[in-house]
Scaffold this motif. Sequence first.
Motif, PDB file in Angstrom:
ATOM      1  N   HIS A  48      72.748  50.849  48.685  1.00 30.75           N
ATOM      2  CA  HIS A  48      73.306  51.124  47.357  1.00 30.75           C
ATOM      3  C   HIS A  48      74.120  49.933  46.874  1.00 30.75           C
ATOM      4  N   PRO A  49      74.246  49.789  45.555  1.00 30.80           N
ATOM      5  CA  PRO A  49      75.092  48.723  45.022  1.00 30.80           C
ATOM      6  C   PRO A  49      76.544  49.015  45.360  1.00 30.80           C
ATOM      7  N   ILE A  50      77.332  47.969  45.511  1.00 26.76           N
ATOM      8  CA  ILE A  50      78.738  48.204  45.852  1.00 26.76           C
ATOM      9  C   ILE A  50      79.674  47.909  44.699  1.00 26.76           C
ATOM     10  N   ASN A  51      79.126  47.612  43.539  1.00 28.45           N
ATOM     11  CA  ASN A  51      80.011  47.511  42.380  1.00 28.45           C
ATOM     12  C   ASN A  51      79.281  48.015  41.138  1.00 28.45           C
ATOM     13  N   ALA A  52      80.087  48.307  40.125  1.00 32.76           N
ATOM     14  CA  ALA A  52      79.544  48.928  38.917  1.00 32.76           C
ATOM     15  C   ALA A  52      78.591  47.991  38.185  1.00 32.76           C
ATOM     16  N   GLU A  53      78.874  46.702  38.255  1.00 28.14           N
ATOM     17  CA  GLU A  53      78.030  45.738  37.549  1.00 28.14           C
ATOM     18  C   GLU A  53      76.598  45.777  38.097  1.00 28.14           C
ATOM     19  N   MET A  54      76.485  45.755  39.410  1.00 23.23           N
ATOM     20  CA  MET A  54      75.149  45.788  40.022  1.00 23.23           C
ATOM     21  C   MET A  54      74.477  47.123  39.772  1.00 23.23           C
ATOM     22  N   ARG A  55      75.255  48.198  39.813  1.00 24.78           N
ATOM     23  CA  ARG A  55      74.670  49.518  39.551  1.00 24.78           C
ATOM     24  C   ARG A  55      74.099  49.575  38.131  1.00 24.78           C
ATOM     25  N   ARG A  56      74.862  49.076  37.168  1.00 22.58           N
ATOM     26  CA  ARG A  56      74.382  49.077  35.788  1.00 22.58           C
ATOM     27  C   ARG A  56      73.131  48.219  35.633  1.00 22.58           C
ATOM     28  N   LYS A  57      73.155  47.044  36.269  1.00 22.87           N
ATOM     29  CA  LYS A  57      72.005  46.139  36.177  1.00 22.87           C
ATOM     30  C   LYS A  57      70.750  46.807  36.744  1.00 22.87           C
ATOM     31  N   MET A  58      70.902  47.431  37.907  1.00 23.64           N
ATOM     32  CA  MET A  58      69.752  48.105  38.513  1.00 23.64           C
ATOM     33  C   MET A  58      69.272  49.249  37.637  1.00 23.64           C
ATOM     34  N   GLU A  59      70.203  50.049  37.144  1.00 19.45           N
ATOM     35  CA  GLU A  59      69.805  51.194  36.319  1.00 19.45           C
ATOM     36  C   GLU A  59      69.079  50.739  35.068  1.00 19.45           C
ATOM     37  N   ARG A  60      69.617  49.691  34.445  1.00 19.85           N
ATOM     38  CA  ARG A  60      69.010  49.203  33.211  1.00 19.85           C
ATOM     39  C   ARG A  60      67.564  48.754  33.475  1.00 19.85           C
ATOM     40  N   GLN A  61      67.385  47.942  34.501  1.00 18.75           N
ATOM     41  CA  GLN A  61      66.049  47.394  34.764  1.00 18.75           C
ATOM     42  C   GLN A  61      65.078  48.470  35.256  1.00 18.75           C
ATOM     43  N   ILE A  62      65.561  49.333  36.106  1.00 20.58           N
ATOM     44  CA  ILE A  62      64.663  50.345  36.667  1.00 20.58           C
ATOM     45  C   ILE A  62      64.255  51.349  35.591  1.00 20.58           C
ATOM     46  N   LEU A  63      65.209  51.751  34.760  1.00 16.89           N
ATOM     47  CA  LEU A  63      64.857  52.711  33.706  1.00 16.89           C
ATOM     48  C   LEU A  63      63.938  52.059  32.674  1.00 16.89           C
ATOM     49  N   ALA A  64      64.140  50.767  32.401  1.00  9.69           N
ATOM     50  CA  ALA A  64      63.204  50.058  31.510  1.00  9.69           C
ATOM     51  C   ALA A  64      61.818  50.044  32.142  1.00  9.69           C
TER      52      ALA A  64
END
Length: 150
Positions: free
Chosen positions: A100-116
């Motif tokens: 899992h990502p360990i910070n909010a920035e990486m979590r947002r980046k992953m969510e954005r790209q994966i949902l796209a």
Amino acid sequence: MDITEIRIKLLPQRQSFEDRLRAFCTVTFENAFVVRDLKIIEGQNGFFIAMPSRKLTGRCTRCGSKNNLRARFCNDCGSHLKPRPVTEDNRLRFHADIAHPINAEMRRKMERQILAGYHDEQERSKQPGYQPHTFPDLDYDDPPQDGDRP
Ligand SMILES: [Zn+2]
């Protein structure tokens, strides 16, 4: 760290309210490291990503065997199992994230790209002759169950 490939396996839409799992996802980082078995879930406030997770087990105090946390009796010796630990909001925890990502920035980046990637894949799936990605070595048989996640 950049995501260099996203593979989405769409699941058939089911109507039941509980079944909100929409796709599985495999992500490659920096052309070098793969994480598979991420899940795309349609929540009440939109889509979110669930990280790959494993089932937590508990040991029988009598014989030491590992048991599924849902079990009330030991698989090996039949002893009654003690009540299981709960989270701060008083729910049983059945799974723990493996990666899992360990910070909010990486979590947002992953969510954005994966949902796209998920929405792109949905568009692709409407085209004639659509070929879904193949996941030859994967065995997706363990969708999240009701109560696993907030
Ligand atoms: Zn036992």
